[in-house]
Scaffold this motif. Structure first.
Motif, short mmCIF file in Angstrom:
data_model
loop_
_atom_site.label_atom_id
_atom_site.label_comp_id
_atom_site.label_asym_id
_atom_site.label_seq_id
_atom_site.Cartn_x
_atom_site.Cartn_y
_atom_site.Cartn_z
N THR A 50 33.72 37.34 22.60
CA THR A 50 32.43 37.81 23.10
C THR A 50 31.69 36.68 23.82
N GLN A 51 31.80 35.47 23.28
CA GLN A 51 31.13 34.34 23.91
C GLN A 51 31.69 34.08 25.31
N GLU A 52 33.00 34.25 25.48
CA GLU A 52 33.58 34.07 26.80
C GLU A 52 33.17 35.20 27.74
N VAL A 53 33.07 36.43 27.22
CA VAL A 53 32.57 37.53 28.05
C VAL A 53 31.17 37.21 28.55
N ALA A 54 30.32 36.71 27.63
CA ALA A 54 28.95 36.36 28.01
C ALA A 54 28.93 35.24 29.05
N ALA A 55 29.82 34.26 28.88
CA ALA A 55 29.87 33.15 29.84
C ALA A 55 30.30 33.64 31.22
N VAL A 56 31.29 34.53 31.25
CA VAL A 56 31.75 35.10 32.53
C VAL A 56 30.64 35.93 33.17
N MET A 57 29.96 36.74 32.37
CA MET A 57 28.89 37.57 32.90
C MET A 57 27.75 36.72 33.44
N ALA A 58 27.40 35.67 32.72
CA ALA A 58 26.32 34.78 33.18
C ALA A 58 26.71 34.11 34.49
N CYS A 59 27.98 33.73 34.58
CA CYS A 59 28.47 33.08 35.80
C CYS A 59 28.40 34.04 36.98
N CYS A 60 28.84 35.28 36.78
CA CYS A 60 28.79 36.27 37.86
C CYS A 60 27.35 36.58 38.25
N ALA A 61 26.47 36.66 37.26
CA ALA A 61 25.05 36.90 37.56
C ALA A 61 24.47 35.76 38.38
N GLN A 62 24.83 34.54 38.03
CA GLN A 62 24.34 33.37 38.76
C GLN A 62 24.79 33.40 40.22
N HIS A 63 26.02 33.87 40.44
CA HIS A 63 26.57 33.91 41.80
C HIS A 63 26.26 35.23 42.51
N VAL A 65 27.44 38.24 41.78
CA VAL A 65 28.70 38.96 41.95
C VAL A 65 28.76 40.16 41.00
N PRO A 66 29.04 41.35 41.50
CA PRO A 66 29.16 42.52 40.62
C PRO A 66 30.39 42.44 39.74
N VAL A 67 30.36 43.14 38.59
CA VAL A 67 31.48 43.13 37.67
C VAL A 67 31.89 44.56 37.33
N VAL A 68 33.17 44.73 37.05
CA VAL A 68 33.72 46.01 36.62
C VAL A 68 34.39 45.80 35.27
N PRO A 69 33.79 46.26 34.17
CA PRO A 69 34.44 46.15 32.86
C PRO A 69 35.65 47.07 32.79
N GLN A 70 36.70 46.63 32.10
CA GLN A 70 37.91 47.44 31.99
C GLN A 70 38.53 47.26 30.61
N GLY A 71 38.95 48.38 30.01
CA GLY A 71 39.62 48.34 28.72
C GLY A 71 41.12 48.50 28.90
N GLY A 72 41.65 49.64 28.45
CA GLY A 72 43.09 49.88 28.59
C GLY A 72 43.49 50.45 29.93
N ASN A 73 42.52 50.69 30.80
CA ASN A 73 42.75 51.25 32.14
C ASN A 73 43.46 52.60 32.06
N LYS A 87 34.38 42.59 46.52
CA LYS A 87 33.30 41.69 46.09
C LYS A 87 33.27 41.49 44.58
N ALA A 88 33.78 42.44 43.83
CA ALA A 88 33.60 42.44 42.39
C ALA A 88 34.60 41.54 41.67
N VAL A 89 34.25 41.24 40.42
CA VAL A 89 35.16 40.63 39.46
C VAL A 89 35.44 41.67 38.37
N VAL A 90 36.71 41.92 38.09
CA VAL A 90 37.08 42.82 37.00
C VAL A 90 37.14 42.01 35.71
N ILE A 91 36.43 42.46 34.70
CA ILE A 91 36.46 41.80 33.39
C ILE A 91 37.29 42.66 32.45
#
Length: 482
Positions: A50-63, A65-73, A87-91
């Protein structure tokens, strides 16, 4: 906004180069399960906590950049596929697979969003408990995706949708903060219910990283039967009789058209239909808390009464677990049989149970007028009013010509759903598949309220753009077929 190179380096610094995927390594994450949508992304990142998810999200917010959350697809509405803009980053949350706690006194378990549903079921079973959410994709779908779409499945009749099975959530917000709402409480009347807001939001408000789930006692015995019926009206009447006879023990009531099961045995000859061909079939499951003998006696009493009342044509009751699984395998193979036969036009609709028979008659006729010879592959969870109302092309029609009529079919099916006071999405979500359709059937006020919630929680519009609400993305994914 900084460059892509700068963003990728920042993401690598946070979770390691092995978990920042680009190029061919990212490709499997960019097409949805049905291969209907293919998008593009700057990168696919695979945080491990979860901490890494938060770090990635904070990084994308700073830049920015939109994000697309994905589970088992495994979604069916394109909610986990990025748009074509790149443009997006898939998490991807697939590495968040820890079962954090099981509390048998409180009948709860806390699991991370990347846990495969089947593994959660087994972990509960190992603790002598039941986690009742059950889907055809349970071997690959994840809890996070189930929560994001408020998944239903075959036991909603007794236990409810995923929303009813979740007591608390852990969520990463669009600015990278972590909301810890993992409370195992059945009662918590302390303000707005944020949990229910995030469940079913399809990743457009935040990223669910963990959940505290309800558990139940394991049933002592499970009885399964396949019933042949003349009509959908008889199926509805049998459901009412079964509810009266079994009460809360009735955990499943699936309805399937005869055409659906004929397709299964034609595409998969190793399977067999244990009853003669019939217009409709129902699959019933009863869970008993006393004994196998008690459960079977109740089962036989109710079904014998239905036979004597001429409500059903024929019945086969599974004699053991293997036979019960074989009956369920017929039901669960319908979607696979459709895929094996070719592309089709799918719908996931709900209608009040009292209106389902009329809906099917009316809409079947309308579709025959639209595309003569088209075949209805209709099946679903009759106990909660949810039908997978799918259409297969006539044998005389080419697949491209059939798919070219897709939006004409949508209009007929969805307008009929609306006329019968139903919903165009029961358990698959809206995603991008039904995003524009939503405008036709939701009131302007409903859409405005949803927009206000989105703007309040995600003011920069970074969370899963282009999904659920029109105007939240910079581009649409490329349609590659149904």
């Amino acid at each position: 906004m900084t460059s892509s190179t700068s963003l990728l380096q920042a993401l690598t610094d946070r979770i390691g180069a092995d978990h920042v995927l680009t190029g061919d390594a990212a490709a499997p994450y960019l097409t949805d399960w049905r291969q209907r949508y293919t998008g593009a992304a700057q990168a696919v990142v695979r945080p491990g906590s979860t901490q890494e998810v938060a770090a990635v999200m904070a990084c994308c917010a700073q830049h920015g950049v939109p994000v697309v959350p994905q589970g088992g697809n495994t979604g069916l509405a394109g909610a986990a596929t990025p748009d074509a803009s790149g443009k997006a980053v898939v998490i991807s949350l697939q590495r968040l697979q820890q079962i954090r706690a099981i509390d048998t006194d409180n009948d709860t378990m806390t699991v991370e969003a990347g846990c495969i549903l089947q593994n959660v079921q087994q972990a509960a079973r190992n603790a002598d408990r039941l986690f009742p959410l059950s889907l055809a994709s349970e071997g690959s779908c994840t809890v996070g995706g189930n929560l994001a779409t408020n998944a239903g499945g075959t036991q909603v009749l007794r236990y409810g949708n995923t929303r009813e099975l979740a007591l608390g959530l852990e969520v990463v917000t669009p600015d990278g903060e972590i909301w810890d709402g993992l409370r195992g409480l059945r009662k918590d009347n302390t303000g707005y219910d944020l949990r229910d807001l995030y469940i079913g939001s399809e990743g457009t408000l935040g990223i669910i990283t963990a959940a505290t789930l309800r558990l139940y006692p394991l049933p002592v015995a499970v009885c399964t039967a396949l019933v042949a019926l003349r009509s959908m009206d008889d199926a509805v009447a049998l459901l009412a009789r079964s509810r009266a006879g079994f009460g809360a023990s009735l955990t499943g009531f699936e309805v399937m058209s005869g055409v659906s099961l004929e397709l299964v045995v034609r595409m998969f000859p190793q399977q067999s239909l244990p009853l003669p061909t019939s217009p409709w079939f129902a699959l019933l499951e009863v869970s008993d808390s006393e004994s196998e003998a008690h459960g079977r006696e109740r089962f036989e009493t109710v079904l014998e009464g239905a036979l004597e009342a001429d409500l059903v044509q024929d019945v086969v009751i599974a004699a053991n677990i293997a036979q019960g699984r074989a009956l369920w395998h017929l039901r669960e193979s319908i979607s696979l049989a459709q895929s094996a036969e070719g592309k089709n036009i799918k719908h996931d609709i709900s209608v009040p149970i009292s209106k389902i028979a009329q809906y099917v008659r009316t809409t079947d006729a309308l579709l025959q007028d639209l595309i003569p010879g088209a075949r209805n592959i209709t099946f679903g969870h009759l106990g909660d009013g949810n039908l997978h109302y799918n259409l297969t092309r006539p044998e005389t029609m080419t697949e491209p010509d059939f798919l070219a009529r897709q939006y004409d079919v949508y209009r007929v099916v969805h307008d009929s759903v609306h006329a019968h006071q139903g919903s165009i999405s029961a358990e698959h979500g809206i995603g991008q598949l039904k995003r524009d359709e939503l405008l036709r059937y939701k009131s302007p006020l409903e859409m405005a309220l949803m927009r206000r919630i989105k703007d309040a929680l995600d003011p920069k519009g970074l969370m899963n753009p282009g999904k659920v609400l029109v105007g939240t993305g910079d581009g649409d994914s490329a349609v590659t077929g149904d």
